[in-house]
Design a protein around this motif. Structure first.
Motif, short mmCIF file in Angstrom:
data_model
loop_
_atom_site.label_atom_id
_atom_site.label_comp_id
_atom_site.label_asym_id
_atom_site.label_seq_id
_atom_site.Cartn_x
_atom_site.Cartn_y
_atom_site.Cartn_z
N THR A 146 0.83 -1.21 0.00
CA THR A 146 0.00 0.00 0.00
C THR A 146 0.86 1.26 0.00
O THR A 146 0.52 2.24 -0.67
CB THR A 146 -0.95 0.02 1.21
N ILE A 164 -10.54 7.43 -3.57
CA ILE A 164 -10.82 5.99 -3.68
C ILE A 164 -9.71 5.16 -3.04
O ILE A 164 -9.96 4.20 -2.32
CB ILE A 164 -11.01 5.59 -5.15
N LEU A 165 -8.46 5.57 -3.31
CA LEU A 165 -7.30 4.86 -2.77
C LEU A 165 -7.31 4.88 -1.24
O LEU A 165 -7.10 3.85 -0.58
CB LEU A 165 -6.01 5.50 -3.29
N LYS A 187 -9.92 5.38 0.82
CA LYS A 187 -11.04 4.60 1.34
C LYS A 187 -10.76 3.11 1.28
O LYS A 187 -10.99 2.37 2.25
CB LYS A 187 -12.32 4.91 0.55
N ASN A 188 -10.24 2.64 0.15
CA ASN A 188 -9.97 1.20 -0.01
C ASN A 188 -8.86 0.72 0.92
O ASN A 188 -8.95 -0.38 1.49
CB ASN A 188 -9.60 0.89 -1.46
N ILE A 189 -7.83 1.54 1.08
CA ILE A 189 -6.72 1.15 1.97
C ILE A 189 -7.19 1.13 3.42
O ILE A 189 -6.84 0.22 4.20
CB ILE A 189 -5.52 2.10 1.80
N ASN A 190 -8.01 2.12 3.82
CA ASN A 190 -8.56 2.14 5.18
C ASN A 190 -9.44 0.93 5.43
O ASN A 190 -9.39 0.31 6.49
CB ASN A 190 -9.35 3.43 5.42
N ARG A 191 -10.27 0.59 4.43
CA ARG A 191 -11.14 -0.58 4.56
C ARG A 191 -10.32 -1.86 4.68
O ARG A 191 -10.61 -2.73 5.50
CB ARG A 191 -12.07 -0.64 3.35
N LEU A 192 -9.28 -1.97 3.85
CA LEU A 192 -8.42 -3.14 3.89
C LEU A 192 -7.70 -3.25 5.23
O LEU A 192 -7.58 -4.34 5.80
CB LEU A 192 -7.40 -3.07 2.75
#
Length: 292
Positions: free
Chosen positions: A45, A155-156, A158-163
């Motif tokens: 990431t 988007i990056l 949000k997706n990294i936080n979710r992951l």
């Protein structure tokens, strides 16, 4: 007959110890694998984030001195990982190759501007922090425009936080399961000696005196299990570094020390706590309750 019985008891004891060591080693090995996955996920990431570029276009009236000073300021900035200057002539040549036409001759002048591509450190690649960086850069009078892909950053992030949340939750859950499995193995080992514990207590031995040898033995089993797990992980890391060198598994010595030390410490702590409570339980039982 008594010798045969003693040999049988020793075989049972060795078998019990072996099963405990295997259980501890396997569980700690899986915990270590999870640690590697978590660490490498962060590396991946961070790599993605650090490939995000902030492009700063300069006005045509920006002097060479201003440009060089601004470049030095950017290079010394906490948020900058790499700064690349692209002059308008080079940018025009690259653009001509991309479109296959000489647009400069067609227009009569080069409309492009001198620019800096600033690649940010991973910790600064969030919508809020990039906005703050953009505001700070725009205070320079010779800056024409600051450009970056805002939707991509959003988007990056949000997706990294979710992951990260999923990985953290899975890590906590798996660690909890590992503790339960090791605790169960230790309790079964102590359970087989419950009558010995009660006999020692009946002849006047104190609880702490009874617990000590059990705790010491369990800690030794935990250390052996942890060393087996570390050996297995070492083999996996060495194999992975040979066949997947892009992950650089052997290059981060600090991480490997923390990982192996953590596994060893986890093996000691879990076995110590599990043995303490397991022996305490049987010490508090009455004789007739030992048969249930």
């Amino acid at each position: 007959m008594s010798r045969q019985h003693d040999r049988y008891q020793k075989r049972r004891l060795r078998s019990s110890y072996f099963s405990v060591i295997v259980s501890i080693g396997l569980v700690l090995f899986l915990v270590g694998l999870l640690g590697i996955v978590v660490f490498k996920t962060k590396d991946v990431t961070d790599h993605v984030k650090e490939n995000v570029a902030l492009t700063i276009f300069l006005k045509d009236n920006a002097t060479k001195t201003q440009t060089e000073q601004f470049k030095s300021t950017l290079e010394n900035a906490e948020y900058a990982k790499k700064v690349v200057f692209i002059d308008k002539k080079t940018a025009a040549e690259t653009f001509q190759k991309d479109i296959g036409e000489d647009f400069v001759n067609f227009i009569g002048e080069n409309p492009l501007k001198n620019a800096f591509d600033v690649y940010l450190n991973a910790n600064f690649v969030t919508p809020h922090q990039i906005e703050e960086i953009e505001k700070d850069i725009k205070r320079q009078k010779f800056v024409y425009e600051v450009s970056y892909d805002k939707p991509l950053i959003t988007i990056l992030t949000k997706n990294i936080n979710r992951l990260s949340i999923w990985i953290l939750g899975f890590s906590i859950f798996f660690t909890f399961v590992a503790i339960i499995l090791i605790n169960s193995s230790i309790r079964l080992s102590v359970y087989s000696k419950r009558f010995t514990i009660k006999t020692m207590q009946m002849v006047g031995a104190t609880k702490s005196f009874i617990r000590k040898p059990f705790i010491f033995t369990s800690i030794k089993l935990g250390v052996v299990g942890a060393l087996i797990a570390i050996t297995g992980l070492g083999g996996i890391i060495y194999y992975g570094d040979i066949h997947f060198p892009q992950f650089s598994l052997l290059n981060n010595l600090e991480f490997l020390i923390i990982l192996f030390s953590g596994i060893l410490l986890l093996g000691i702590i879990i076995t110590w706590i599990s043995t303490f409570f397991a022996t305490q339980r049987f010490l508090n039982l009455r004789i007739n309750e030992l048969y249930y």
